[in-house]
Design an enzyme around this catalytic site. Structure first.
Site, PDB file in Angstrom:
ATOM      1  CG  HIS A   1      -0.702   4.022   4.473  1.00 40.53           C
ATOM      2  ND1 HIS A   1      -1.285   3.262   5.467  1.00 40.53           N
ATOM      3  CD2 HIS A   1      -0.350   3.164   3.506  1.00 40.53           C
ATOM      4  CE1 HIS A   1      -1.269   1.993   5.111  1.00 40.53           C
ATOM      5  NE2 HIS A   1      -0.715   1.899   3.920  1.00 40.53           N
TER       6      HIS A   1
ATOM      7  CG  ASP B   1      -2.283   5.198   8.194  1.00 35.77           C
ATOM      8  OD1 ASP B   1      -1.106   4.873   8.473  1.00 35.77           O
ATOM      9  OD2 ASP B   1      -2.740   5.145   7.031  1.00 35.77           O
TER      10      ASP B   1
ATOM     11  CB  SER C   1      -0.949   0.004   1.194  1.00 37.90           C
ATOM     12  OG  SER C   1      -0.219  -0.183   2.390  1.00 37.90           O
TER      13      SER C   1
END
Ligand code: NAG
Ligand code: NAG
Ligand code: NAG
Ligand code: NAG
Ligand code: NAG
Ligand code: NAG
Length: 431
Positions: free
Chosen positions: A410, A407, A159
């Site tokens: 990312h 998160d 990702s």
């Protein structure tokens, strides 16, 4: 042994030979260095094995890296060109800010769309990466697209590779809007084309790069251990490899998960498989095998693509991890010396450097363009660029004290990862 005082220009047969010999010597030196600090185990309760910037080991490592890897092509370049490690530097204020935003780019996935999700601060948008010894020009999408006419570019990995691809698409789409022309059933692998330039960009979901049987849903809930075939590559990307002119390949964090390792269809051992009577081989074993296989494939392929091996992206969870309340609330970049890479990230990173250094010598001989895209350090300095709680839409709208999962891995788009495009372009332009 100073490479720069003796540039190999032009390369005569003799000089090429002496170059190979020097390379071999460096290899031996490098091997020695690695042995100096390879005594770690995969037991993370063990003491840290941080290498301080001033230690002789690091100097040797840096020297090796500078000579052998990212700048190895400098050796046959014009002497007048100043030597520069693009990946060493600092984040400096950038008042002009990002070139796109949530309104001008349709490719930003909701979990990274920090603006739309209501992240209230915006300071994290106003920094740019500045290498220590040279100027990094701003990404010029017209110039870049011109260079990419009729070319095919692939992002292969997990990702984070997708995150990077979206930043790439957003930046280029300010000039020519990319059109999606393919997606797989799960919408994890996709292909776009920039119509005015016939430039194709693909994201290929292959978190392990090798053949894997994954029994996990989109929320990360798994019903069985992952099975990794450490002697077989993932055909999702190898079957398309002959199309690619450029590929950025990366692995990493998925190797930390529970997995059973197979070779020749036979169980060799596992990682983190409690309750099974199997040998713990460690995630670094699997990662090393996988990268070795990937790089051998690249070396042996009759199709020559320009390949970048991107290094691990460090996360910035504090006071916990993904699943137990880890947060990332910092609002400014770190300066050099203010942060250490975690033990786990360092292990992954060192496997990458070692496998890359092993391959790059072969690449030179075989005429394959292989480069290290060493974004680990510059990413480590950006704890402020993650979605944090704003991976969700307006997480605190109903309850100021809502408990939300952060998160801290990312990157917000726009965000620090946009700088990777500046780096890619500079590397290609200087080729
Ligand atoms: C972009 O973000 C702003 C807040 O920063 C928001 O008002 C706007 O609606 C967002 N646009 C889109 C298309 O989501
Ligand atoms: C577009 O680019 C691809 C390679 O990516 C090439 O095979 C194809 O022929 C190109 N099409 C045109 C019309 O030039
Ligand atoms: C792989 O396994 C087969 C049997 O399943 C065996 O005949 C062969 O020798 C093995 N090869 C290697 C390299 O271990
Ligand atoms: C675990 O495996 C080893 C060798 O394969 C075997 O000798 C041992 O009995 C096994 N232990 C258990 C508890 O099954
Ligand atoms: C591929 O290349 C590597 C060196 O990069 C070599 O050691 C290996 O034997 C080659 N494998 C095949 C199948 O050709
Ligand atoms: C980094 O690690 C070194 C050595 O373990 C330690 O002295 C230093 O304080 C650490 N720095 C930070 C910011 O944690």
């Amino acid at each position: 042994m100073n490479w720069d005082s003796n540039p190999l220009k032009p390369i005569s047969f003799y000089k090429q030979n002496s170059f190979v010999i020097k390379l071999l010597i460096l290899f031996l030196l490098f091997g020695l260095t690695i042995r100096l600090f390879s005594s770690y185990s995969v037991d993370f309760s063990s003491p840290v094995f941080e290498i301080q910037p001033s230690s002789p080991e690091t100097d040797l490592l840096t020297f090796d890296k500078g000579s052998l890897t990212s700048n190895s092509t400098n050796l046959i370049r014009d002497e007048a060109k100043p030597k520069c490690d693009l990946f060493k530097g600092e984040w400096i204020p950038n008042p002009s800010g990002p070139v796109y935003n949530n309104n001008s780019c349709p490719f930003i996935e909701l979990p990274q769309n920090c603006m739309t999700n209501g992240r209230p601060d915006s300071d994290y948008l106003y920094w740019r990466w500045s290498p220590l010894d040279c100027k990094l020009p701003k990404f010029n999408p017209e110039k870049f697209l011109d260079l990419m006419r009729n070319k095919y570019w692939a992002f292969i990995g997990d990702s984070i590779s997708r995150n990077h691809a979206q930043s790439f698409l957003c930046t280029l789409s300010q000039v020519d809007q990319a059109k999606e022309i393919y997606h797989d059933e799960e919408y994890k692998s996709k292909t776009w084309v920039f119509p005015l330039y016939n430039f194709t960009v693909a994201v290929i979901w292959s978190p392990y790069l090798v053949k894997a049987e994954i029994f996990e849903d989109d929320d990360g809930v798994s019903t069985s251990e992952t099975i990794l075939h450490l002697d077989k590559l993932d055909e999702k990307w190898t079957s398309r490899y002959n199309n690619f002119d450029y590929a950025i390949i990366a692995g990493g964090k998925w190797f930390l998960k529970t997995a059973i390792y197979f070779e020749n269809n036979t169980i060799q051992g596992c990682h983190y498989c409690h309750g099974r009577n199997l040998t713990e081989l460690g995630f670094d074993h699997a990662y090393r095998k996988a990268l070795e296989l990937v790089l051998n494939f690249v070396m042996n392929s009759s199709h020559k693509a320009q390949v970048f091996l991107r290094t691990i992206t460090p996360d910035h969870f504090e006071n916990g991890e993904w699943h137990n309340g880890g947060t990332c609330n910092r609002r400014v970049p770190f300066k050099e010396g203010e942060v250490n890479i975690t033990d786990i990230d360092r292990i992954l990173y060192e496997v990458e450097l070692q496998e890359f250094d092993k391959a790059v010598g072969v690449a030179l001989v075989k005429g394959v363009s292989l480069k290290l895209f060493d974004t680990t350090r510059l990413s480590l300095l950006r704890p402020d660029g993650h979605p944090g709680p704003y991976r969700q839409s307006h997480p605190f709208a109903k309850d100021k004290n809502a408990k939300v999962q952060f998160d801290c891995l990312h990157w917000c788009l726009p965000g620090p990862i946009d700088s990777w495009n500046d780096l890619v372009m500079d590397i290609l332009m200087n080729d």
